[in-house]
Write a protein that holds these residues in place. Structure first.
Motif, PDB file in Angstrom:
ATOM      1  N   GLN A   1     -60.505 -23.267  15.386  1.00  0.00           N
ATOM      2  CA  GLN A   1     -61.441 -23.421  16.879  1.00  0.00           C
ATOM      3  C   GLN A   1     -61.431 -22.240  17.564  1.00  0.00           C
ATOM      4  O   GLN A   1     -62.555 -22.037  18.262  1.00  0.00           O
TER       5      GLN A   1
ATOM      6  N   ARG B   1     -63.718 -19.716  16.229  1.00  0.00           N
ATOM      7  CA  ARG B   1     -65.141 -19.999  16.273  1.00  0.00           C
ATOM      8  C   ARG B   1     -65.553 -19.800  17.656  1.00  0.00           C
ATOM      9  O   ARG B   1     -66.687 -19.177  17.981  1.00  0.00           O
TER      10      ARG B   1
ATOM     11  N   CYS C   1     -68.403 -12.758  12.354  1.00  0.00           N
ATOM     12  CA  CYS C   1     -67.405 -13.629  11.486  1.00  0.00           C
ATOM     13  C   CYS C   1     -66.591 -12.594  10.848  1.00  0.00           C
ATOM     14  O   CYS C   1     -65.350 -12.735  10.660  1.00  0.00           O
TER      15      CYS C   1
ATOM     16  N   SER D   1     -65.056 -16.944   7.437  1.00  0.00           N
ATOM     17  CA  SER D   1     -66.345 -17.220   6.797  1.00  0.00           C
ATOM     18  C   SER D   1     -67.534 -17.745   7.588  1.00  0.00           C
ATOM     19  O   SER D   1     -67.054 -18.421   8.584  1.00  0.00           O
ATOM     20  N   ARG D   2     -68.668 -17.489   7.147  1.00  0.00           N
ATOM     21  CA  ARG D   2     -69.706 -18.149   8.115  1.00  0.00           C
ATOM     22  C   ARG D   2     -69.757 -19.619   7.971  1.00  0.00           C
ATOM     23  O   ARG D   2     -70.019 -20.166   8.595  1.00  0.00           O
ATOM     24  N   SER D   3     -69.307 -20.087   6.608  1.00  0.00           N
ATOM     25  CA  SER D   3     -69.253 -21.619   6.391  1.00  0.00           C
ATOM     26  C   SER D   3     -68.155 -22.139   7.557  1.00  0.00           C
ATOM     27  O   SER D   3     -68.321 -23.163   7.974  1.00  0.00           O
ATOM     28  N   LEU D   4     -67.051 -21.540   7.667  1.00  0.00           N
ATOM     29  CA  LEU D   4     -66.081 -22.064   8.445  1.00  0.00           C
ATOM     30  C   LEU D   4     -66.629 -22.228   9.964  1.00  0.00           C
ATOM     31  O   LEU D   4     -66.331 -22.985  10.845  1.00  0.00           O
TER      32      LEU D   4
ATOM     33  N   HIS E   1     -69.822 -22.497  11.074  1.00  0.00           N
ATOM     34  CA  HIS E   1     -70.714 -23.591  11.050  1.00  0.00           C
ATOM     35  C   HIS E   1     -70.093 -24.971  10.812  1.00  0.00           C
ATOM     36  O   HIS E   1     -70.857 -25.956  11.244  1.00  0.00           O
ATOM     37  N   SER E   2     -68.986 -24.963  10.064  1.00  0.00           N
ATOM     38  CA  SER E   2     -68.417 -26.363  10.003  1.00  0.00           C
ATOM     39  C   SER E   2     -67.822 -26.865  11.085  1.00  0.00           C
ATOM     40  O   SER E   2     -67.362 -26.348  11.846  1.00  0.00           O
ATOM     41  N   GLU E   3     -68.048 -28.256  11.516  1.00  0.00           N
ATOM     42  CA  GLU E   3     -67.469 -28.926  12.676  1.00  0.00           C
ATOM     43  C   GLU E   3     -66.269 -29.703  12.033  1.00  0.00           C
ATOM     44  O   GLU E   3     -66.251 -30.442  10.985  1.00  0.00           O
ATOM     45  N   SER E   4     -65.255 -30.093  13.042  1.00  0.00           N
ATOM     46  CA  SER E   4     -64.163 -31.007  12.478  1.00  0.00           C
ATOM     47  C   SER E   4     -64.547 -32.532  12.400  1.00  0.00           C
ATOM     48  O   SER E   4     -65.257 -32.830  13.542  1.00  0.00           O
ATOM     49  N   ARG E   5     -64.290 -33.128  11.737  1.00  0.00           N
ATOM     50  CA  ARG E   5     -64.403 -34.785  11.444  1.00  0.00           C
ATOM     51  C   ARG E   5     -63.227 -35.548  11.977  1.00  0.00           C
ATOM     52  O   ARG E   5     -63.205 -36.565  11.880  1.00  0.00           O
TER      53      ARG E   5
END
Length: 118
Positions: free
Chosen positions: A4, A7, A25, A31-34, A36-40
């Motif tokens: 976090q 990010r 990044c 990585s760009r995927s990390l 853009h990903s959000e914690s669930r």
């Protein structure tokens, strides 16, 4: 540094330094995927805590596994690892012992006269 925080660092680089997301990044090392990903992860543990505490109060000898099964039987879907985390955080781990240790606990909780009358 947590994901976090990384990010947030990328967001700062993108907004304040006018860098692209790919470049930011790369500088931070994610990585760009990390990015853009959000914690669930569920932040709200109030309902499982209340249910677990109620079951543990009724059945003092229940461990986290039996509490997990009791929650499932009542229709609450909760992961056993989550129940363990909440159980250990509340320090409800059952300490087994012989009759003399339970008598000592009774003396501490209720006073000497009550323990002798048992």
């Amino acid at each position: 540094m947590s994901p976090q925080a990384k990010r947030d660092a990328v967001r700062t680089l993108v907004t304040e330094r006018a860098l692209g997301v790919t470049r930011a990044c790369g500088l931070v090392g994610i990585s760009r995927s990390l990015f853009h990903s959000e914690s669930r992860r569920r932040i709200n543990d109030e309902v499982p805590i209340k249910r677990r505490t109620a079951i543990a109060a009724q059945n003092r000898r229940y461990g986290y596994r039996r509490i997990h099964v009791a929650l499932q039987r009542k229709g609450w879907l909760a992961n056993h690892k989550r129940i363990w985390r909440l159980h250990s955080k509340a320090r409800l781990a059952y300490v087994s012992g012989d009759a003399s240790s339970s008598a000592a606990t009774t003396v501490r909780e209720f006073g000497r006269a009550t323990a002798l009358s048992i």
